[in-house]
Design an enzyme around this catalytic site. Structure first.
Site, PDB file in Angstrom:
ATOM      1  N   GLY A  52       0.831  -1.194   0.000  1.00  0.00           N
ATOM      2  CA  GLY A  52       0.000   0.000   0.000  1.00  0.00           C
ATOM      3  C   GLY A  52       0.868   1.248   0.000  1.00  0.00           C
ATOM      4  O   GLY A  52       2.097   1.165   0.107  1.00  0.00           O
ATOM      5  N   GLN A  53       0.235   2.407  -0.089  1.00  0.00           N
ATOM      6  CA  GLN A  53       1.049   3.630  -0.194  1.00  0.00           C
ATOM      7  C   GLN A  53       1.833   3.910   1.092  1.00  0.00           C
ATOM      8  O   GLN A  53       3.002   4.276   1.037  1.00  0.00           O
ATOM      9  CB  GLN A  53       0.229   4.843  -0.630  1.00  0.00           C
ATOM     10  CG  GLN A  53      -0.963   5.201   0.197  1.00  0.00           C
ATOM     11  CD  GLN A  53      -1.493   6.606  -0.160  1.00  0.00           C
ATOM     12  OE1 GLN A  53      -0.807   7.405  -0.791  1.00  0.00           O
ATOM     13  NE2 GLN A  53      -2.699   6.906   0.270  1.00  0.00           N
ATOM     14  N   TYR A  93      -8.820  -2.430   4.443  1.00  0.00           N
ATOM     15  CA  TYR A  93      -9.769  -2.200   3.344  1.00  0.00           C
ATOM     16  C   TYR A  93     -10.004  -0.699   3.341  1.00  0.00           C
ATOM     17  O   TYR A  93     -10.597  -0.152   4.271  1.00  0.00           O
ATOM     18  CB  TYR A  93     -11.068  -2.963   3.621  1.00  0.00           C
ATOM     19  CG  TYR A  93     -12.085  -2.861   2.503  1.00  0.00           C
ATOM     20  CD1 TYR A  93     -12.168  -3.857   1.528  1.00  0.00           C
ATOM     21  CD2 TYR A  93     -12.953  -1.778   2.410  1.00  0.00           C
ATOM     22  CE1 TYR A  93     -13.091  -3.768   0.493  1.00  0.00           C
ATOM     23  CE2 TYR A  93     -13.878  -1.695   1.376  1.00  0.00           C
ATOM     24  CZ  TYR A  93     -13.936  -2.690   0.427  1.00  0.00           C
ATOM     25  OH  TYR A  93     -14.859  -2.599  -0.596  1.00  0.00           O
ATOM     26  N   THR A  94      -9.501  -0.011   2.317  1.00  0.00           N
ATOM     27  CA  THR A  94      -9.471   1.462   2.357  1.00  0.00           C
ATOM     28  C   THR A  94     -10.442   2.126   1.369  1.00  0.00           C
ATOM     29  O   THR A  94     -10.415   3.347   1.217  1.00  0.00           O
ATOM     30  CB  THR A  94      -8.047   1.980   2.060  1.00  0.00           C
ATOM     31  OG1 THR A  94      -7.614   1.439   0.815  1.00  0.00           O
ATOM     32  CG2 THR A  94      -7.064   1.599   3.142  1.00  0.00           C
ATOM     33  N   THR A 153      -7.567   6.098  11.576  1.00  0.00           N
ATOM     34  CA  THR A 153      -7.995   7.173  10.676  1.00  0.00           C
ATOM     35  C   THR A 153      -8.788   8.277  11.375  1.00  0.00           C
ATOM     36  O   THR A 153      -9.464   8.025  12.380  1.00  0.00           O
ATOM     37  CB  THR A 153      -8.869   6.549   9.560  1.00  0.00           C
ATOM     38  OG1 THR A 153      -9.477   7.581   8.802  1.00  0.00           O
ATOM     39  CG2 THR A 153      -9.989   5.681  10.124  1.00  0.00           C
ATOM     40  N   TYR A 213     -16.640   2.501   6.627  1.00  0.00           N
ATOM     41  CA  TYR A 213     -15.179   2.378   6.726  1.00  0.00           C
ATOM     42  C   TYR A 213     -14.717   2.806   8.123  1.00  0.00           C
ATOM     43  O   TYR A 213     -13.962   2.090   8.798  1.00  0.00           O
ATOM     44  CB  TYR A 213     -14.520   3.231   5.642  1.00  0.00           C
ATOM     45  CG  TYR A 213     -13.046   3.492   5.841  1.00  0.00           C
ATOM     46  CD1 TYR A 213     -12.104   2.493   5.611  1.00  0.00           C
ATOM     47  CD2 TYR A 213     -12.584   4.749   6.255  1.00  0.00           C
ATOM     48  CE1 TYR A 213     -10.741   2.738   5.790  1.00  0.00           C
ATOM     49  CE2 TYR A 213     -11.233   4.999   6.429  1.00  0.00           C
ATOM     50  CZ  TYR A 213     -10.314   3.995   6.204  1.00  0.00           C
ATOM     51  OH  TYR A 213      -8.977   4.243   6.395  1.00  0.00           O
ATOM     52  N   LYS A 271     -12.840   0.578  11.065  1.00  0.00           N
ATOM     53  CA  LYS A 271     -11.513   0.948  11.603  1.00  0.00           C
ATOM     54  C   LYS A 271     -11.604   1.134  13.117  1.00  0.00           C
ATOM     55  O   LYS A 271     -10.692   0.776  13.856  1.00  0.00           O
ATOM     56  CB  LYS A 271     -10.999   2.228  10.933  1.00  0.00           C
ATOM     57  CG  LYS A 271     -10.616   2.086   9.467  1.00  0.00           C
ATOM     58  CD  LYS A 271      -9.396   1.193   9.234  1.00  0.00           C
ATOM     59  CE  LYS A 271      -8.112   1.801   9.763  1.00  0.00           C
ATOM     60  NZ  LYS A 271      -6.946   0.937   9.439  1.00  0.00           N
ATOM     61  N   TRP A 273      -5.945  11.877   5.281  1.00  0.00           N
ATOM     62  CA  TRP A 273      -5.694  12.407   3.929  1.00  0.00           C
ATOM     63  C   TRP A 273      -4.261  12.076   3.460  1.00  0.00           C
ATOM     64  O   TRP A 273      -3.472  12.964   3.115  1.00  0.00           O
ATOM     65  CB  TRP A 273      -5.904  13.911   3.906  1.00  0.00           C
ATOM     66  CG  TRP A 273      -7.291  14.396   4.187  1.00  0.00           C
ATOM     67  CD1 TRP A 273      -8.279  13.740   4.872  1.00  0.00           C
ATOM     68  CD2 TRP A 273      -7.861  15.657   3.802  1.00  0.00           C
ATOM     69  NE1 TRP A 273      -9.410  14.517   4.931  1.00  0.00           N
ATOM     70  CE2 TRP A 273      -9.185  15.699   4.288  1.00  0.00           C
ATOM     71  CE3 TRP A 273      -7.380  16.760   3.116  1.00  0.00           C
ATOM     72  CZ2 TRP A 273     -10.028  16.799   4.089  1.00  0.00           C
ATOM     73  CZ3 TRP A 273      -8.211  17.860   2.927  1.00  0.00           C
ATOM     74  CH2 TRP A 273      -9.522  17.877   3.392  1.00  0.00           C
TER      75      TRP A 273
END
Ligand SMILES: NC(=O)c1ccc[n+]([C@@H]2O[C@H](COP(=O)([O-])OP(=O)(O)OC[C@H]3O[C@@H](n4cnc5c(N)ncnc54)[C@H](OP(=O)(O)O)[C@@H]3O)[C@@H](O)[C@H]2O)c1
Length: 293
Positions: A10-11, A61-62, A101, A125, A129, A150
């Site tokens: 992932g990023q 799961y984003t 998040t 979401y 989380k 973000w």
């Protein structure tokens, strides 16, 4: 330290693998193929084999909109998968750093959310989380919950890349101006996480780049830093209906970082400038694929 990273493709995961390896840690970056957090046997086997000192759990799961219609899958990954990771970490005596998040908050407060504000997510979401956070609190004896927001960086897809791509295709970009938050550069977040997991200062942290803006202001700043003259036009959320609600104001008070003697993340605009400058000078991605299993 031996550090296992979930969601390593992932990023944020890619940035963590890169950054923590450069810092001299022994890093096992696990893609979903190597370690699917929903599969207990696999989680247990990989964790026992590597014996990490710390697990940084970045897998999730984003897909915020799709989570509304795939709620069970989002829950399975974000909540039950996190339970597996927390249990496995506890079994081998590892510390756990769970990435959470700003979307655990509903955005109605109107001033920055502190770590003692009670989360109340406004979408599926965020609820999954938050369920993950609860499993961490219940099952891990040495944990950090790091809520961020973000997120963008070199790897994966994100708002900055999307804006730059669209700017090449269109003369005008419409962007919502009534959702306020704090953009966060993965490089800065990885640096903070590295400094945190060296300590035993367990607990909840809010970790975003300092300051806040709307998505519209963020998009305008991206154009300015990239030297593009594409027009950015402000719109309101109702003009862009999406399956999931977003918090209108999800800025977080990050002072627990300072209070614990750690370094807060710099201002979001300076971080954005560095990110875009890096892209201009070094090209896009510089990942060592051999680090990800
Ligand atoms: N992006 C944001 O703006 C943002 C904001 C606040 C918090 N966060 C949190 O930050 C963390 C990292 O997010 P990100 O932006 O790096 O997300 P990302 O790019 O979507 O990466 C998430 C990774 O998790 C993996 N994954 C999904 N299901 C998995 C499973 N069952 N087992 C193992 N891995 C699985 C994905 O693998 P595949 O590629 O195979 O799907 C993906 O590589 C997440 O916990 C997220 O909730 C993100």
């Amino acid at each position: 330290m031996n550090i296992l990273i979930t969601g390593a493709n992932g990023q944020l995961g890619l940035e963590l693998v890169n950054f923590l390896s450069q810092k001299g840690h022994v890093v096992l970056g696990c893609s979903r193929e190597r370690l699917d957090v929903t599969k207990w046997d696999q989680v247990s086997e990989v964790v026992w084999a590597f014996m990490p000192d710390v697990i940084v759990h970045a897998a999730a799961y984003t897909k915020v909109d799709e989570a509304e219609s795939h709620t069970d899958l989002a829950y399975e990954i974000n909540a039950l998968g996190t339970r597996h990771i927390a249990l496995a970490a506890e079994n081998v005596g590892a510390k756990l750093c769970y990435i959470s998040t700003d979307y655990v908050f509903d955005g109605l407060k109107g001033s920055p959310y502190g770590i003692n504000d009670i989360p109340y997510p406004c979408n599926a979401y965020g609820r999954t989380k938050l369920a993950g956070e609860k499993f961490v609190g219940l099952l891990s004896s040495r944990y950090y919950i790091v809520r961020t927001s973000w997120v963008y960086g070199r790897h994966g897809s994100n708002f900055v890349k999307t804006m730059l791509k669209l700017a090449k295709e269109r003369e005008e970009l419409q962007v919502v101006a009534d959702q306020i938050g704090s953009p966060t550069f993965t490089t800065d977040l990885a640096r903070f996480i590295e400094s945190l997991i060296r300590t035993d200062k367990f607990g909840v942290y809010h970790a975003s780049n300092a300051g806040s803006c709307s998505w519209y202001e963020f998009a305008k700043a991206i154009m300015e830093e990239a030297g593009l003259d594409t027009q950015v036009v402000p719109i309101v959320t109702e003009q862009l209906p999406r399956p999931a609600m977003r918090p209108a104001y999800s800025v977080m008070d990050c002072s627990s970082i300072r209070c614990n003697g750690l370094r807060e993340l710099r201002g979001w605009r300076e971080a954005l400038r560095e990110c875009i400058t890096q892209w201009k000078t070094t090209g896009k991605e510089s990942m060592e694929p051999s680090l990800i299993l």
